[in-house]
Structure formats: C-alpha cells, structure tokens
Design a protein around this motif. Structure first.
Motif, short mmCIF file in Angstrom:
data_model
loop_
_atom_site.label_atom_id
_atom_site.label_comp_id
_atom_site.label_asym_id
_atom_site.label_seq_id
_atom_site.Cartn_x
_atom_site.Cartn_y
_atom_site.Cartn_z
N ARG A 292 0.83 -1.20 0.00
CA ARG A 292 0.00 0.00 0.00
C ARG A 292 0.87 1.25 0.00
N GLN A 293 1.89 1.18 0.78
CA GLN A 293 2.81 2.32 0.86
C GLN A 293 3.44 2.60 -0.50
N ALA A 294 3.91 1.51 -1.09
CA ALA A 294 4.70 1.69 -2.31
C ALA A 294 3.84 2.10 -3.50
N LEU A 295 2.63 1.58 -3.56
CA LEU A 295 1.83 1.79 -4.75
C LEU A 295 0.78 2.88 -4.60
N ASN A 296 0.85 3.61 -3.53
CA ASN A 296 -0.14 4.65 -3.31
C ASN A 296 -0.27 5.56 -4.52
N GLU A 297 0.86 5.84 -5.09
CA GLU A 297 0.89 6.76 -6.22
C GLU A 297 0.08 6.20 -7.39
N ALA A 298 0.41 4.92 -7.72
CA ALA A 298 -0.24 4.32 -8.88
C ALA A 298 -1.72 4.09 -8.63
N TYR A 299 -2.09 3.82 -7.40
CA TYR A 299 -3.49 3.49 -7.13
C TYR A 299 -4.31 4.69 -6.73
N ASP A 300 -3.66 5.83 -6.68
CA ASP A 300 -4.41 7.05 -6.47
C ASP A 300 -5.15 7.02 -5.14
N ASP A 301 -4.54 6.41 -4.13
CA ASP A 301 -5.09 6.42 -2.79
C ASP A 301 -6.46 5.77 -2.68
N ARG A 302 -6.73 4.77 -3.49
CA ARG A 302 -8.03 4.11 -3.35
C ARG A 302 -7.80 2.77 -2.67
N GLN A 303 -8.12 2.75 -1.41
CA GLN A 303 -7.76 1.59 -0.60
C GLN A 303 -8.56 0.35 -0.97
N ALA A 304 -9.77 0.55 -1.47
CA ALA A 304 -10.61 -0.61 -1.80
C ALA A 304 -9.93 -1.48 -2.85
N LEU A 305 -9.18 -0.83 -3.74
CA LEU A 305 -8.53 -1.58 -4.81
C LEU A 305 -7.50 -2.55 -4.25
N PHE A 306 -6.82 -2.12 -3.19
CA PHE A 306 -5.85 -3.02 -2.56
C PHE A 306 -6.55 -4.23 -1.99
N LEU A 307 -7.76 -3.95 -1.49
CA LEU A 307 -8.52 -5.02 -0.88
C LEU A 307 -8.93 -6.06 -1.92
N VAL A 308 -9.36 -5.56 -3.07
CA VAL A 308 -9.75 -6.47 -4.16
C VAL A 308 -8.58 -7.35 -4.51
N ASP A 309 -7.40 -6.75 -4.63
CA ASP A 309 -6.22 -7.52 -4.99
C ASP A 309 -5.93 -8.61 -3.97
N ARG A 310 -6.24 -8.32 -2.73
CA ARG A 310 -5.89 -9.30 -1.70
C ARG A 310 -6.83 -10.48 -1.71
N PHE A 311 -8.07 -10.27 -2.07
CA PHE A 311 -9.03 -11.36 -1.96
C PHE A 311 -9.51 -11.89 -3.29
N LYS A 312 -8.68 -11.84 -4.30
CA LYS A 312 -9.08 -12.44 -5.57
C LYS A 312 -8.28 -13.72 -5.77
N PHE A 313 -8.85 -14.58 -6.61
CA PHE A 313 -8.12 -15.80 -6.94
C PHE A 313 -8.30 -16.08 -8.43
N LEU A 314 -7.17 -16.18 -9.16
CA LEU A 314 -7.21 -16.34 -10.62
C LEU A 314 -8.24 -15.37 -11.21
N ASN A 315 -9.32 -15.92 -11.81
CA ASN A 315 -10.30 -14.97 -12.35
C ASN A 315 -11.58 -14.97 -11.53
N LEU A 316 -11.48 -15.34 -10.26
CA LEU A 316 -12.63 -15.21 -9.37
C LEU A 316 -12.47 -13.90 -8.61
N TRP A 317 -13.53 -13.13 -8.60
CA TRP A 317 -13.42 -11.80 -8.02
C TRP A 317 -14.34 -11.66 -6.82
N PRO A 318 -13.90 -10.88 -5.85
CA PRO A 318 -14.72 -10.73 -4.63
C PRO A 318 -15.93 -9.82 -4.83
N CYS A 319 -16.07 -9.13 -5.95
CA CYS A 319 -17.29 -8.36 -6.18
C CYS A 319 -17.59 -8.39 -7.68
#
Lengths: 423, 784
Positions: B540-567
């Motif tokens: 989160r620290q490192a990619l804040n710039e690229a992700y434009d401070d949208r924390q939800a996106l980090f969350l999506v990345d953490r809880f996805k598997f292959l092409n199964l998505w949490p939302c």
C-alpha cells in the motif's frame, strides 16, 4: 489460286483499309472497300500495316532474321479495348443479343439511374419516387440458375436495402470503390452517403448540400474525392472527408452550359465531362485543369454521356441524338463512329447512355425509338443483332457490370430490368 | 499531358512494392523498349512477383520477340514447374511447336512436353487448347507402315479419351472431333489396337465370322465385312463413352458457375483485408470444397487428388500470401498419401509425398519466406518422415534469415531434444545464448527444459539467475522466474528475488506493480499472518501513487483468486479497477500471462496490417484549385467562377458547422444603438486576459463575486442543450417542418410562437428581422 493465298490477300486489303482509316482518309478507305467488295466496318482503324512494313524493312536491312518471328506474338484473351495492340482480336465475350431477362423490378415512379458495385455483386437503382433500392445480383442469378420462376415471392426477394432520404428525384447513384457506402445525388440539391452494411439503414450518414440539382457525379478511384456535375456549367470537386469544394483555378476551363455527365479514368489521372453545350472536356485529375476540349463533339448536339475505357486511352461519348463515338486521347480525334441506330437524327432528351460490356468487346446503346438494344463490335464498329428490351417507355439509364455479362435497363415505365447471359 | 504532375510509377513502387498497377504501367513501358534495357526491370518484376504467370509470360515473350531463344528457354525452365499458369504453359507449348516441331529428331521431345503439360495443367478448365494442339500434333506425324499407323491411332485415341473425361470449356468441339475420329480411324484395321481388340463384343464377332467362313478366306472375309461393320463399331465405341461425357459436361456447368467471379489473373499481394479479397478467398475455397467432393465420381484416388491439388495450386497463384491455404494444401497432400497407402498404391503415394516436400520448399523459398509458421510446418513434416537433417537445415535457415530468431531457436531446441536428447539441445541453447539477436525467452525455454527434462531445479535456477542479470528489467522474464521459483516451492528465494527486484533503482513502474501483486499473492497463499500484513502494508505504501489512494482496490487484490473476483464486474469498474479487463482476457493462471502478452501483441500487429489500405492513386492537388462554395445564382459574388462564392476559411466553417442553428437563439438581445455609442466613447486601453493568473474564488470583480460568476456560468452551460442533440431530436425536425410550412401563411404563426406575434420573417427565425419588427411595433404603439 490456293485458298490460303486468297485469305492472305483479303487480310492485306483489310490492313490497307484499316491503315487508311487510321490515317484519317475515311473517304478513300470507303472507296477502296467498295471497290473490293468489303465493308469498312469490318476493318478497325489501326496502324498495324505501318508497323508491319517497318518490321519488313528491318528484315530487308538485316536478312539474318529468322522467318516467322511475328508468330511468337501470342494473343491471349482480350482484357480491354486497345486498338494499338489488339485491333484484330475477335470478341470472346457473349454477344449482347444473347443476354436474357432474369428479373424485373418495379418502382413507384420512373427509374432514373443505376449502378453496379466494383465486383458486380450488388446493384443500386435510383428512382423518381425519391427512393433507392439495392439489389443482390447474386441472389437474382442464383435463383435463375435454380430455375425458379420470376416471381415477387417474399423470402427470395433480391432487394436487400431500400433507402428513403431524398425529397426529390434521385438522378445518380454510385458505389464507393472500397467501403460499403452508396452515394446518391438528387434533384433536391443534395448528395447523400448511405452506409448499407447496416441492415436497418434508411437515412444517410452524411450529406453534401449543393446549390443546384445534381445531375451526375464520379467518385475518385481512391474513394476520397467526388467530381460533381450539377445543373450548372461549373464542375465541382468535393473532398468527401472535409466536405470542402473546389473548382478549376482557371474560370475559362468551365463549360458554357450545364454539365450532364462526368467520368473518372481508372488510374484517377484524368476526368472527362460532357455538357449540354455539346462539348466534351478532359480534365487533369491532379491539377483539376481542363487539358483538352472536343468542341461540338456530336455536331452541336447536347452530350448525353461520357465514359472512359479501362486503360484510360479512349473515351466513349453519346449524343442526345443517339450517336455514339469513340475518341482516341493520344491523337485527340474520333476513331470509331458507331452508326445505324433507328432513333438517330432525332434529338431526344430521354436518350439513354452507351456502355461497354465487361471486357470492352462490344458497345451497347438502348435505342428509345425502336425499344431495342443496339450493339456494335467495339473495335470495328460492326453492328450486331438487336435485342428487344420490352420496356413500355424510354430507357433512361443503362449500365453494364464490370465483371460479368450482365446489364440493367432503367426505364420511364417504372421498371428496371436485369439481363444476364446464361451459361 | 497529365504525366507531369502524376507520381511516377517508380516512386509508387518505392512507396509500396506491391502496387500492381504501377508495375503494370512500367511493364507496358518496358514492353516497347529493346530487351537489353528492359531485362533488369523484368528481373525485378519476377523477383517481386515470383508466382505471377502473367509477368513471366510477358518477360519470355519479349525475349522471343528479340529472338533470344536460349534466354527464353532458360527462363521457361526457371518458371514452368514453379508456376502452373495455364497461359504460360500454352505459350511454352506454342514456342516448342513452332521452334522444334518441324525438326524430326525433336518430335519426341515436343511430344514429351505435351504429355508433361497435360500431366501438370491438363485439369484446367481452359486446357482444351492444349489437348487440341496435341492431337493436331500427333495427327500431323507421318506414320510409315501398318504398325506405326496403329500406334499413332491408339496414341491419338488415348489423348482424346483423357480430354473428354476432363471438364473444360469447349469440350463439345473435342467431343465432336473424337466422334469423327472414331469413325475414320476404324477404316484402318485395328489388329494392333488394344482397345478395340480387347473389346469383348468385337472378338466374339470375329469368331462368329471365322466360324461361318472357311478358314482359308478368313482374312478376306474380315476385310469385306469390315467396311460395313466399322461404322457400327465406331458408334458403339462412342456410345459407351456418351454417358461419361454427359456427366463431365454437367460437372463443367457446375464448375463454370463456381468459377464465376474468381479472378485468375490476380497477382499475389500481401493480404490487405479488403472485402473483395475476402470474397476471392471464399470463392476459391468453395471451388476447392467442390473438387474435394469428387464431382467426377472417379474411383481413382490419384486422379481426384490431382484435381484438388491442381485447384490448390491455382488458388495459390493468386493468393500466395495466405499461409492458411498453403498449409491446407499440404495437409490435403498428407491426407491423400495416407489414403493411397491404405489402398496399397505405394507408387502414387510416394510421388505425392515428394510433391508435398516440394510444395513446402516452394512456399518457404517463395512468398512465405517471412512466415515462420510455414517453415515450422515444413520442418514438422520432414521430422515426421524421419528426414532429420532436412528439418535441421530448415531451422538453421530460418535462424539465419530472421531478424528475431528467438522462436526459431526455441523450436530447434525442442526438435533436437526430441531426436538427440537433452545434451544436444543444450548445445543449441548455448548457440542461441551467444547470438546477439535472441531475446530473453531463450533463457526461460532453456531453464524450463533443464527443469522439466533433467528435473534439476538447480541448473534451471542458475540459468534464470544468469538471465536476470541481463534482462532484470523485462517484466515477462521476471514474472516467469518468480513463477518458476514459486512452483518449485522455494518461497525464500522467491521473496529474495522479488525484494531484490523491488529494491533495484531502475525498475519500471509496470514491473513494480506486477511484482507487488505477485508478492501479495505469494504471501496470501503460503505466508503467515504477520508476513502477509507486512507485505500488504508495504505494498500500500509503495503503490499509493499508482493506485491514487483508493484503498478498496488493494482489498480487491488481496481477496481475488485467478479470475474469481470478490465483487461483481460492474462494481469493480465503478471502483476504477482496470486490471480486470487485462486479466480476464488471459483467463487467469499466472503462466499464461506471458503468452497472453504475446498474443495481444500478435493481434495488434495483424489488426494493424488489416487496416493498412493502399490507395496508390494520384490525389487531386487542391492547392492548385480554387476553393468554392456553391450558391444559388441570385447570390451576388466576386468569385471568378460562376455559380458560387468563396467559402469561409476552414477553421471558421468548422466552427459554423458546430454552431446551433439561428432559430435556436432567443436572447439576450442587445440594443445596438447603445452598444455603438458605448464603443464610440470607449477611450480606455482594451482589457487583456491573463490566462496564467489564477483567480481566487473569494475575490470579486467589480460588484460581482467570482464564485457567483463561476456558478452562474456553469449553470448556463449545463442547462443549454447540446446543439447536436437538438438537431437529432424528432421534436426539432417537426418544429422545422412546421415552420417551413408556416412560412407561406403568416396568419398561422401566432399560434405557433406566442412570444412573437408577427409575420413570416419571425417564423423563419431571423433574429435581426425579429428585432426590427419589435422596434417598428414599439414605435407604432408610441405614435398611437
């Protein structure tokens, strides 16, 4: 004398007559032909004799040359009209009189214009009832081959699109050379572009607004420009993309009266126009300047149509008196005069245009007086058999496919007829 | 005349080497020049279009005209077997007949040439001429003696029978000639003629005669009877064939129909994706399918195959740049070989197999030179036939000639491993590594080979390490390495490599994101809670710039598997998660991501090629013309050409096109008297806009607050209808129509527009006139 010798002699006389008419001694050619009991029509104007003589002289100077060298000139099938190299090719295409009617379509008002697309698979007919119909030629032919009767049955209807967007008579139609776009010009002073790849197309995707009723246009073979003839002496060139309009930089280039027909050469280097003032003008495709004028090309009779041959070396013109002429551009003169139409000497605004068949072996003209289709051997001007067209009124437009033996007649009796040479 | 301003064909060719029109123009010019000067051009022409029969023919005919018979013959030899073009063959036979036909000693050679031609192009629909010429040639032979005479007749009959069994144009003439021939030929005693002698009926008939007559006068008897019999016999012979002939004619009809629209004279050019081109391909395919259906109902597989192969060859003459057709043809060859083997026809099978090899070489040395696919197909074919050295040579040639031989190296490596084992394949890897042109893929391929074949992860890792030094910054390489480490369950090393990569200063942004994603995946799947949290936090620290401070996106990345998505997909799109499209196209799986990348690259390249339209026509030079705007004749104009006026400059007309129509203007109206007065009395320096200076929202201009102005302006913009929408609306159309209709009758206009109670001018929406009318009315009211 041995038979082959007589044949050779006949050939020699024919060459002499050809040479005479090529050099412009029409009168002398006629006299010689009469004396020999041949017809002038059977010998196309050509300077083959001159070339042969040159060859023979070379041979005399240099007697080592082997015999029979000219035998190696192998004549393939003709691919277009070129009297310089192929003056004595015998036509290989089916004679126009052997075409048969395969389909007739009715419009609500007289049919005024028609066009085939580049590969001859589609045709469009524009009518006075402001509509344009696009036909699938392959469907028509396939149905004919299957031997089903000509009926207007629902499922095999060959009309694939009907376009209503004009508010007056559609005077000219043409297909874009590459894209699925139909271009139409109308007396309502607009030119419209239809994207017929969409099933439900009715209205145009783009239009050009003119100040005068549009009479004819020709699209640049690259598909980017449109040369437009309207009810006015000035020939316009439109850039289709930007909708900008241009005219020749020199005002004196223009016709004196309204331009009636315009045609682009396949190479896009030249344009030809015909006008009500009786002149035919050639225009440079790049600078847009007029480079040549055939003044009073049909003896002061208004011009009906102008058409390039494929190689761009000749122009076929029709006058309103049903006279048809072939002009050689390298020498700027009339080379062949196609004569013998029954409606000749009668100036008639409803006269149809003359047209080549698909390999330019024949010239055809619908004759409105007798209702027949006249046709000639394009090279010799020899008249061929008639073909009754069976329209109840004058034929206003006449188009031949560029790829196959098929043509369409558009008539004032609200019918368009499709003709095709069956195998 | 017009040539001065046209681009010369030479320039056009320079611009586009496949501009067939330009080449044709040059060809025309060259055909008028002496051959010595034109030869260079012709050579260029046939190098550019090596399978264009038309151009070869033109070249050779020019040589013949100049009487360079040796040269012409050499040229014939160069092209005649490569290019099965019917016209080219015809002209070849024509030449042979004329130059050699009258020399007795050469007759044999000419006859051989005819046989060859019938073998090669005899299935063509336009081959009738060849058969006729051959028959004529055979007829012209003067046979001495009975035996020779019979030989001649049976030779001619053989050609006739082949001709009438082939569907081609003008077959009627040949058939007629054949019928006549049979009638005449039987006047000759057919004692040596196998065909007739073997005829059962005929021998029975002879026996009957022998029985009736005494043996002494048998010969005489036959001779006498024969005169009356031979006509009947001829009729019988012909009648036997009539059924076949009718069938051939029927097939011919179908073929003619199918060939309609096929442009056989077309020259092969690289595909441009035009409709006409697609059409040609479809037509050819239809014809090929028709031939495959065995329309002649021949029992002989060889004959049917020959016809299909010939059709393929013809298609390739005009579609030589379509790899799929080359390959289909080759596959068909192989299929036929298998079929023939099954039937025990080893000889034909072998011939066709040899043909396959030739077909591939023709493709790879000709138009498919730059298509590795066909090279690989060829190598594969040779490999399956056990000719390893040929296959090796194909790979080597491909590596030599290519700019980027990586793929060829990898394929070669796999091939060598198959036939000689891993040890030999390693040599290839070493060679590829030494080659400066090869890319990082070779390291991945080499390492994977070591890993999967030798099962030694140490060597593989060493190769990867070595590659990483060289290609550390290439995302595909790094990911492949990490995937590898991950799959050998070497977490510590994986972490190490990732961290090393992340710490390296010249890492690209893209790779950085990729690496963090991998790191997170790794920790999610194998790490403990503490390390996961640590990595998540660091990421989160490192990619804040690229992700434009949208924390939800980090969350999506953490809880996805292959092409199964949490939302749901829509939800993610709304969040601005843009990786989904990228990943869902590669259908998950970390190993496919590299392939996916190349696939998309390949797609990109092909689509680019498809869009490449080559017009090649001279364009009108509008700078040499006058701009013009058509106008009605009544409009006064200063334009030198009648019928129009000068158009507005381009930028202005562009703006005018986008302005709303005049009748959509409904105020505010300016009292121009006051405006003119104000302008007259205006003495100050005109104000200048300073775009750079920012205006503070809390400031005020005069008595207006900036914030208010801003708000009002925004409101104005948002409440005004977009002119494009306005034009398109049905209501607007109706309104316009009504207005046009109402223009004639001023009395109706009151009901239509209540604000202006006026005349026709108002109805047409001319603002100026409306204003003037209002003024006049005001004056009238004042007066009253």
């Amino acid at each position: 004398m041995i038979r082959s010798e007589i044949k050779d002699q006949d050939y020699l006389y024919k060459l002499i007559i050809s040479q005479l008419s090529y050099d412009g001694f029409k009168q002398a050619a006629g006299t010689v032909a009469q004396e020999l009991g041949m017809s002038v029509e059977s010998a196309a104007a050509s300077n083959k004799l001159m070339r042969l003589v040159n060859l023979a002289r070379q041979y005399e100077d240099d007697p080592d040359i082997e015999k029979g060298e000219s035998l190696f000139q192998y004549n393939g099938d003709s691919v277009g009209l070129d009297l310089e190299y192929g003056a004595d090719i015998t036509p290989t295409a089916p004679e126009p009189a052997s075409y048969e009617l395969v389909y007739a379509s009715s419009h609500k008002a007289p049919c005024r214009s028609g066009a085939f697309n580049t590969d001859g698979s589609l045709a469009a007919i524009g009518s006075s009832d402001c509509s344009i119909k696009i036909y699938d030629i392959e469907k028509i032919i396939a149905r004919e081959v299957r031997g089903e009767p000509i009926s207007e049955a629902e499922q095999s209807q060959p009309v694939i699109r009907t376009l209503y967007d004009h508010v007056d008579e559609v005077s000219c139609v043409t297909f874009h050379p590459r894209e699925p776009i139909l271009i139409s010009g109308s007396y309502d002073k607009t030119i419209k572009f239809f994207d017929y790849s969409k099933m439900a197309v009715k209205r145009c995707m783009r239009s050009l607004v003119e100040a005068e009723p549009v009479r004819a246009f020709a699209i640049h073979p690259g598909g980017e420009f449109l040369a437009v003839a309207v009810n006015h002496p000035t020939l316009r060139l439109y850039n289709i993309e930007t909708q900008q309009c241009f005219v020749s930089a020199f005002p004196g280039d223009q016709h004196v009266e309204a331009v009636v027909d315009v045609c682009y050469a396949d190479s896009a280097k030249l344009l030809v126009t015909g006008s009500l003032d009786g002149d035919v003008k050639l225009w440079d495709g790049i600078s847009g300047r007029c480079v040549q004028t055939f003044a009073r090309a049909h003896d002061n009779i208004p011009i009906r149509s102008v058409k390039f041959t494929r190689n761009g070396k000749y122009v076929l013109t029709t006058g309103n008196d049903s006279s048809v002429k072939l002009w050689e551009l390298s020498t700027n003169r009339c080379l062949v005069n196609y004569t013998g139409v029954s409606g000749a000497d009668r100036v008639n605004d409803n006269c149809g245009p003359a047209c080549f068949n698909h390999n330019e072996d024949y010239v055809m003209l619908p004759d409105d007086k007798s209702g027949n289709l006249c046709s000639w051997n394009a090279r010799t001007g020899d008249r061929k058999r008639y073909r009754a067209l069976g329209h109840a009124a004058a034929v206003r437009d006449f188009i031949h496919s560029r790829t196959s033996p098929a043509f369409i007649t558009c008539s004032d009796d609200c019918k368009a007829r499709f003709w095709y040479k069956k195998l | 005349m017009s040539n001065a301003s046209v681009i010369s064909p030479e320039r056009r060719i320079e611009f586009n080497a496949f501009d067939v029109d330009a080449w044709n123009l040059l060809l025309r010019e060259s055909s008028a020049r002496p051959i010595d000067t034109a030869r260079i051009f012709y050579e260029k022409l046939v190098t550019q279009f090596p399978n264009a029969g038309r151009y070869w023919k033109a070249y050779i005919e020019h040589e013949l005209r100049a009487k360079n018979y040796d040269k012409a013959e050499a040229l014939f030899e160069r092209c005649i077997f490569q290019v099965l073009h019917i016209d080219l063959w015809k002209s070849y036979l024509h030449y042979l007949k004329l130059s050699k036909g009258h020399i007795i000693s050469m007759r044999e050679k000419v006859a051989d040439a005819f046989e060859l031609a019938i073998d090669r192009v005899g299935h063509d629909i336009q081959a009738a001429q060849i058969y006729q010429d051959y028959i004529q040639f055979l007829t012209d032979v003067e046979a001495q003696g009975q035996y020779a005479e019979n030989q001649k007749v049976s030779a001619i009959r053989k050609v006739y029978l082949r001709a009438v069994a082939t569907p081609m144009l003008n077959i009627e003439t040949i058939w007629q000639a054949y019928c006549d021939f049979e009638k005449v030929s039987l006047h000759v005693l057919p004692s040596a003629d196998n065909d007739v002698r073997n005829d059962q009926h005929f021998s029975l008939f002879l026996n009957r005669i022998a029985q009736i007559c005494s043996y002494n006068c048998k010969e005489l008897c036959i001779l006498l009877v024969f005169q009356s019999v031979n006509i009947n016999l001829a009729e019988k012979l012909v009648a036997d064939r009539v059924k076949d002939y009718q069938h051939v004619k029927k097939v011919l009809k179908q073929m003619e129909l199918l060939m309609q629209g096929i442009n056989r004279q077309a020259i092969s050019v690289p595909p441009r994706g035009t409709q006409a081109e697609q059409k040609q391909i479809d037509l050819w395919r239809k014809l090929i399918v028709f031939e495959k259906s065995n329309p002649l109902r021949s029992d002989e597989v060889g004959l049917k195959a020959k016809r299909v192969i010939y059709t393929y060859d013809q298609a390739l003459l005009s579609l030589g740049y379509h790899a799929d057709i080359w390959y289909e043809s080759a596959v068909y060859h192989e299929k036929i070989v298998a079929e023939l083997r099954e039937r025990g026809d080893m000889k034909t099978a072998e011939t066709i197999e040899r043909e396959t090899s030739k077909l591939y070489s023709r493709a790879t040395s000709g138009l498919m030179r730059n298509t590795p696919l066909i090279h690989f197909a060829h190598a594969d074919f040779e490999e399956s036939k056990g000719r390893y050295d040929i296959a090796t040579k194909i790979y080597d040639d491909l590596i030599e000639s290519n700019d980027d031989p990586t793929l060829a190296y990898i394929m070669l490596m796999n091939f060598i491993r198959r036939i000689k084992g891993v040890r030999a394949a390693r040599k290839v890897f070493e060679r590829a590594r030494g080659d400066k042109r090869s890319k990082f893929h070779i390291y991945i391929a080499g390492a994977m080979m070591e890993f999967h074949c030798i099962k030694d992860s140490n060597i593989a890792q060493k190769i990867f390490d070595y590659g990483l030094k060289k290609y550390g910054n290439v995302p595909e390489f790094a990911t492949a390495y990490i995937d590898f480490l991950y799959h050998v369950n070497d977490e510590n090393n994986t972490r190490g490599v990732i961290e090393r990569l992340l710490e390296s200063p010249d890492i690209s942004n893209e790779l950085k994101i990729e690496m963090w994603d991998r790191y997170l995946d790794l920790e999610t799947q194998v790490g403990d809670a503490a390390s996961l949290r640590k990595v998540d936090h660091a990421r989160r620290q490192a990619l804040n710039e690229a992700y434009d401070d949208r924390q939800a996106l980090f969350l999506v990345d953490r809880f996805k598997f292959l092409n199964l998505w949490p939302c749901s997909e829509d939800q993610m799109k709304l969040m601005g998660y843009n990786k989904i499209s990228r990943l869902s196209s590669t259908t998950g799986g970390p190993t496919t991501s590299t392939q996916g990348h190349f696939m998309s690259q390949g797609l990109l390249r092909t689509t680019q090629q498809v869009n490449l339209e080559i017009s090649g026509f001279p364009r009108p030079d509008t700078n040499q013309m006058l701009a013009f705007k058509p106008a009605s004749r009544a409009t006064p104009s200063t334009h030198p050409v009648s019928g129009g006026v000068f158009p507005a400059p381009r930028s202005v007309s562009f703006m005018l096109q986008r302005l709303p129509p005049p009748d959509s203007f409904c105020g505010p109206f300016v009292d121009h008297n006051i405006l003119m007065d104000a302008l007259k009395n205006f003495t100050r320096e005109p104000p200048k806009a300073n775009y750079k200076a920012s205006v503070d929202v809390n400031d005020s201009i005069g008595k207006y607050k900036v914030a208010d102005l801003k708000r009002e302006f925004q409101q104005l913009v948002t409440t005004t209808t977009d002119p494009a929408v306005l034009y398109a609306s049905e209501e607007y159309r109706k309104q316009r129509k009504r207005r046009h209709g109402a223009a004639g009758g001023p009395n109706d206009s009151d009901s239509e527009d209540e604000n202006t109670n006026g005349t026709a001018a108002e109805a047409t929406g001319d603002v100026f006139k409306r204003l003037m009318n209002a003024k006049v009315k005001a004056k009238e009211q004042m007066q009253t």
